[in-house]
Design an enzyme around this catalytic site. Structure first.
Site, short mmCIF file in Angstrom:
data_model
loop_
_atom_site.label_atom_id
_atom_site.label_comp_id
_atom_site.label_asym_id
_atom_site.label_seq_id
_atom_site.Cartn_x
_atom_site.Cartn_y
_atom_site.Cartn_z
N ASP A 66 0.82 -1.21 0.00
CA ASP A 66 0.00 0.00 0.00
C ASP A 66 0.85 1.26 0.00
O ASP A 66 0.46 2.28 -0.55
CB ASP A 66 -0.94 -0.01 1.21
CG ASP A 66 -2.16 -0.91 1.00
OD1 ASP A 66 -2.28 -1.50 -0.09
OD2 ASP A 66 -2.98 -1.01 1.93
N GLY A 67 2.04 1.20 0.62
CA GLY A 67 2.94 2.35 0.60
C GLY A 67 3.38 2.70 -0.81
O GLY A 67 3.43 3.88 -1.19
N ASN A 139 -4.97 8.51 1.58
CA ASN A 139 -5.28 7.86 2.86
C ASN A 139 -5.57 8.87 3.97
O ASN A 139 -6.66 8.89 4.51
CB ASN A 139 -4.14 6.94 3.30
CG ASN A 139 -4.31 5.52 2.81
OD1 ASN A 139 -5.30 5.19 2.16
ND2 ASN A 139 -3.34 4.67 3.10
N GLU A 140 -4.55 9.66 4.32
CA GLU A 140 -4.75 10.54 5.46
C GLU A 140 -3.74 11.66 5.53
O GLU A 140 -2.65 11.59 4.95
CB GLU A 140 -4.70 9.77 6.78
CG GLU A 140 -3.31 9.39 7.27
CD GLU A 140 -2.75 8.13 6.64
OE1 GLU A 140 -1.57 8.16 6.21
OE2 GLU A 140 -3.46 7.12 6.57
N ASP A 169 -1.26 13.10 21.31
CA ASP A 169 -0.02 12.92 20.56
C ASP A 169 -0.19 13.34 19.11
O ASP A 169 0.80 13.49 18.38
CB ASP A 169 0.43 11.47 20.62
CG ASP A 169 1.04 11.10 21.97
OD1 ASP A 169 1.14 11.99 22.84
OD2 ASP A 169 1.39 9.92 22.17
N THR A 180 -8.86 2.20 6.64
CA THR A 180 -8.24 0.91 6.95
C THR A 180 -6.73 1.01 7.12
O THR A 180 -6.05 -0.01 7.24
CB THR A 180 -8.54 -0.12 5.83
OG1 THR A 180 -8.16 0.44 4.57
CG2 THR A 180 -10.02 -0.46 5.80
N TYR A 182 -3.74 4.01 8.86
CA TYR A 182 -3.36 4.54 10.17
C TYR A 182 -4.59 4.70 11.07
O TYR A 182 -4.57 4.39 12.27
CB TYR A 182 -2.64 5.89 9.97
CG TYR A 182 -1.87 6.41 11.16
CD1 TYR A 182 -1.87 5.77 12.38
CD2 TYR A 182 -1.11 7.58 11.03
CE1 TYR A 182 -1.15 6.26 13.46
CE2 TYR A 182 -0.38 8.08 12.09
CZ TYR A 182 -0.42 7.43 13.31
OH TYR A 182 0.30 7.94 14.36
N SER A 185 -5.53 1.61 12.90
CA SER A 185 -4.57 1.20 13.93
C SER A 185 -4.75 1.97 15.23
O SER A 185 -4.32 1.51 16.29
CB SER A 185 -3.14 1.36 13.41
OG SER A 185 -2.76 2.73 13.36
N ALA A 204 -3.76 8.89 20.87
CA ALA A 204 -3.44 8.91 22.31
C ALA A 204 -3.94 10.20 22.96
O ALA A 204 -3.17 10.96 23.55
CB ALA A 204 -1.93 8.74 22.52
#
Length: 282
Positions: A66-67, A139-140, A169, A180, A182, A185, A204
């Protein structure tokens, strides 16, 4: 037909896989151009570089994970070229085609037996427009603390109205495609790629009252960041750079989209079941 091939030349099996694809293309009479990285690292200088043939490309082939797919999408930019993802990695939601199916899939592509799926992008701009070279994210966009600093404070506005003051954070602003990645996760919600939305998922968070939030994708987002170090990290699909806290961010849905080639009968639901082992016995 002309196909551009992209890949991570550092992967151990990349040379053999690209050689196989090139042989297949040659036998089928398909013209091939290569990304600069593959052309140099694999010493395939007999093939034309991407930069000289952008206007003639019909499809882009991303060979990797995916990267690599995200790198391909950034390189394609706004050329409107459909992308096929060949998976040499592990958990691939973008690069879905296994190497065992490459010949079958490429044959379908040449025969025109495919559909095109549009995926939305986010576009990030800053109060210093010259800072970001590739502003679109499939993605983001992630706003994160830099180095070993303590939490950062992210002030978020939605359509000019203050939404929240995130002490965390960081914060991930994801597309449905990126739900689906980062976002998943860190406990963010999964979204079907065709959904029209933008996901805000804190990293976080220092407050139990803060939860992920899904917004309409035609809303405009603005962010200002404060940090004890005076800086923060901005990541656009993994392309990261350090930003001074005086620099503010504006994020909205991009005018362009990324085209994904859909081959066979694979669906997003089936991918979730296969990759996340839904419905499987423990």
């Amino acid at each position: 037909m002309t196909i551009a091939i992209f890949g991570n030349a550092m992967k151990a099996n990349m040379h053999d896989e690209v050689a196989h694809i090139l042989d297949f293309m040659q036998r089928r009479g398909v013209s091939v151009v290569l990304s600069q990285e593959l052309r140099q690292e694999l010493n395939l200088r007999e093939y034309a570089p991407l930069e000289e043939a952008k206007e003639t490309i019909d499809f882009a082939l991303s060979v990797g994970g995916d990267g690599t797919f995200l790198t391909t999408a950034a390189a394609i930019g706004e050329l409107n070229i459909p992308i096929v993802g060949i998976n040499l990695g592990r958990l691939g939601f973008l690069a879905e085609v296994p190497t065992s199916q490459v010949d079958v899939i490429l044959d379908q592509l040449i025969k025109g037996e495919y559909t095109i799926e549009q995926r939305s992008l986010l576009r990030v701009t800053t109060s210093r427009p010259d800072l970001i070279m590739s502003p679109n994210a499939l993605n983001e966009v992630a706003i994160m603390k830099y180095g070993l600093s303590s939490m950062i404070t992210i002030c978020a506005q939605v359509n000019g109205e203050t939404l929240n003051r995130y002490e965390a954070d960081g914060l991930v602003i994801a597309t449905p495609t990126g739900s689906t990645a980062y976002n998943m996760s860190i406990g963010g919600p999964l979204m079907v790629p065709q959904t029209r939305g933008i996901i805000l998922s804190p990293i976080a968070s220092h407050s139990l009252s803060v939860r992920p939030l899904v917004l309409p994708d035609d809303w405009k987002l603005d962010f200002s960041i404060k940090s004890r170090t005076g800086s923060y990290l901005l990541s656009v699909d993994g392309r990261s750079q350090v930003m001074n806290e005086e620099i503010t961010l504006h994020i909205e849905r991009a005018a362009s989209t990324i085209k994904l080639v859909q081959l066979g009968k694979n669906s997003f639901i089936q991918s979730l079941k296969d990759k996340l082992l839904w419905g499987k016995a423990n």
